[in-house]
Write an enzyme that holds these catalytic residues in place. Structure first.
Site, short mmCIF file in Angstrom:
data_model
loop_
_atom_site.label_atom_id
_atom_site.label_comp_id
_atom_site.label_asym_id
_atom_site.label_seq_id
_atom_site.Cartn_x
_atom_site.Cartn_y
_atom_site.Cartn_z
N ILE A 141 3.88 -2.43 9.37
CA ILE A 141 3.26 -3.23 8.31
C ILE A 141 2.91 -2.26 7.18
O ILE A 141 2.29 -1.23 7.41
CB ILE A 141 2.00 -3.97 8.82
CG1 ILE A 141 2.34 -4.85 10.05
CG2 ILE A 141 1.38 -4.80 7.70
CD1 ILE A 141 3.37 -5.94 9.83
N LYS A 142 3.33 -2.63 5.96
CA LYS A 142 3.08 -1.75 4.80
C LYS A 142 1.74 -2.09 4.16
O LYS A 142 1.47 -3.24 3.85
CB LYS A 142 4.19 -1.94 3.75
CG LYS A 142 5.44 -1.15 4.03
CD LYS A 142 6.54 -1.52 3.05
CE LYS A 142 6.67 -0.54 1.92
NZ LYS A 142 7.86 -0.82 1.09
N ILE A 143 0.94 -1.05 3.99
CA ILE A 143 -0.37 -1.18 3.34
C ILE A 143 -0.43 -0.14 2.22
O ILE A 143 -0.15 1.04 2.47
CB ILE A 143 -1.52 -0.95 4.34
CG1 ILE A 143 -1.54 -2.06 5.41
CG2 ILE A 143 -2.86 -0.85 3.62
CD1 ILE A 143 -2.61 -1.88 6.48
#
Length: 366
Positions: A141-143
Site C-alpha cells: 500500500i502506497k503512503i
C-alpha cells in the site's frame, strides 16, 4: 542470443519494477512477456496511471456498468476497479514473490487517496481497508512520506501491512521514513507479533529534483552541475540506507526476520531532452535497490542501456555537488519540501480527474 539489457540489471542485485498498469498489458500477454523476458519484478501504480487506463479504453466499461448499480460513491467504484487489476497483477507476479528468497520481489503497489496526504487517521483507515480488500501478501500500500504520513507508516508497519512510501525528495525526510519503518517493526515485536513477512520500499523521486534545480544552477553560473543534483541526492540517500540498516538497532530486528526497507528510485523518466533517456536508470544501478521505470524508459533501456553497478561511484563527487549548492545559496531542503507539496498537488489533480471520468462513464453507460 544477446542477453536482455533490462534483465541483466538484476545481475547487479537491483530489481526493475514497472511504473504502469492497465488491463491491456494483462489481457494481451504483454505483462507476462515483461516478467519473463525483461525480468520485471514488480509493479507500481498511481492515480494518474489509473486515470489514463480507465479514460482511454473501453476495458473497464462492463465493470463500471455493473459496479454502478451497487456502489454510489465514485471513489468506492474506482477502488473496486483498481483492486481487481492489482489482484490480477499480484497473482501474475506471485512466482517472482515465491522465488528462492521468498518476498524479495513480486510486489504490486496500490496508493491510498492522495487527498489523504495530510490526514494521518484517514490514511491509516484507508490503508487497512485496502490491504484487507486486496488480500494478497505480495501487495504494497502506497503512503506519501509527508509529515502526517510518517505516523501512518509507523502504524501500518506495526499492523503488518507492506508499505511503499512514496513522494520522497529530501534526505532529512528519507531519514525520518527509515525511523518510522524501524519503529513500526519494534512496535510490532513488542506486541509479540511476527515481523519476517513485512516488506517496505522508500520511493525517492529523482527527475523532478533536477527539473526544479537546474534553472537555478544556470542563473548562478553553475551549468556544469545540471542534471547532477538528483543523482548526488540518491547516492547520499544510499549512504543513509547502508548506515541505518547495518546499525545495531536494526540488527536486533534482523535477527527476528526483519528485512531492510529498500530504496526505490522513482520518477526515473528523463524530463530534459538534453539528457540521455536512460540517465536515471544507468547511474543508479546498485545492490539491494529497486528502480521503477515507465514503459518508454524500459523500452529505451532494452534498446541501448549498459548495465553496470554504478550507484557507489563518485561518492566524493556527490558530496561535492551538494556542497556547491550550499555555497551558491541554493537551499536543497527548502526545494525538496516544495517538491513534496507540489507532488501531493500533482497527484490530487489526476485523482480528481479520475473521479470526474468515472462519473462521466457511469452516466454514459447507465
Amino acid at each position: 542470443m544477446e542477453t536482455n539489457r533490462v534483465k541483466k540489471i538484476h545481475d547487479f542485485d537491483q530489481s526493475i519494477w514497472l511504473d504502469f498498469i492497465d488491463r491491456k498489458i494483462m489481457n494481451t500477454g504483454e505483462l507476462d512477456k515483461l516478467i519473463n523476458e525483461d525480468g520485471v519484478r514488480g509493479i507500481t501504480s498511481n492515480p494518474a496511471i489509473f486515470e489514463k487506463a480507465i479514460s482511454s479504453s473501453s476495458d473497464y466499461d462492463e465493470d463500471i456498468k455493473t459496479l454502478s448499480k451497487e456502489k454510489q460513491d465514485n471513489e468506492e467504484l474506482f477502488y473496486a476497479l483498481a483492486i481487481k487489476d492489482i489482484q490480477r497483477a499480484a497473482d501474475m507476479l506471485l512466482p517472482v514473490y515465491n522465488e528462492e528468497v521468498e518476498g524479495a520481489d513480486g510486489y504490486v503497489s496500490l496508493e491510498v487517496s492522495p487527498l489523504l496526504a495530510k490526514d494521518t487517521e484517514g490514511t491509516v483507515r484507508q490503508a487497512r481497508e485496502l490491504w484487507k480488500l486486496v488480500d494478497r501478501k505480495n501487495v504494497m500500500i502506497k503512503i506519501p512520506g509527508t509529515a502526517e504520513g510518517l505516523r501512518a507508516i509507523r502504524t501500518c508497519i506495526s499492523d503488518g501491512i507492506n508499505i511503499n512510501v512514496t513522494l520522497l525528495f529530501g534526505l532529512p525526510r528519507y531519514q525520518e521514513v527509515t525511523e518510522a519503518y524501524i519503529a513500526g517493526l519494534e512496535d510490532r515485536l513488542h506486541a509479540n507479533l511476527p515481523i519476517e513477512q513485512i516488506a517496505s520500499v522508500a520511493s525517492f523521486f529523482l527527475s523532478r529534483i533536477d527539473v526544479m534545480v537546474d534553472p537555478m544552477l544556470e542563473e548562478k553560473g553553475l551549468s556544469q552541475l545540471k542534471g547532477e543534483v538528483a543523482i548526488a541526492s540518491a547516492r547520499k540517500a544510499y549512504e543513509i540506507y547502508k548506515s541505518v540498516f547495518s546499525s545495531d538497532r536494526f540488527k536486533k530486528l534482523e535477527e527476528k526476520g526483519a528485512k531492510p526497507q529498500r530504496l526505490l528510485w522513482a520518477s526515473t523518466g528523463s524530463k530534459d531532452p538534453a539528457f540521455s533517456d536512460v540517465k536515471y536508470v544507468e547511474a543508479l544501478i546498485g545492490p539491494k535497490t529497486v528502480n521503477t521505470v515507465p514503459m518508454e524508459t524500459l523500452e529505451a533501456y532494452r534498446d541501448h542501456g549498459e548495465p553496470q553497478s554504478r550507484l557507489e561511484d563518485d561518492l566524493d563527487k556527490a558530496t561535492q555537488v551538494l556542497n556547491e549548492l550550499k555555497k551558491a545559496g541554493i537551499n536543497l531542503d527548502q526545494i525538496t519540501q516544495k517538491l513534496e507539496d507540489e507532488g501531493v498537488e500533482k497527484f490530487n489533480k489526476p485523482y480528481n480527474k479520475l473521479m470526474d471520468a468515472i462519473e462521466t462513464q457511469r452516466k454514459q453507460l447507465s
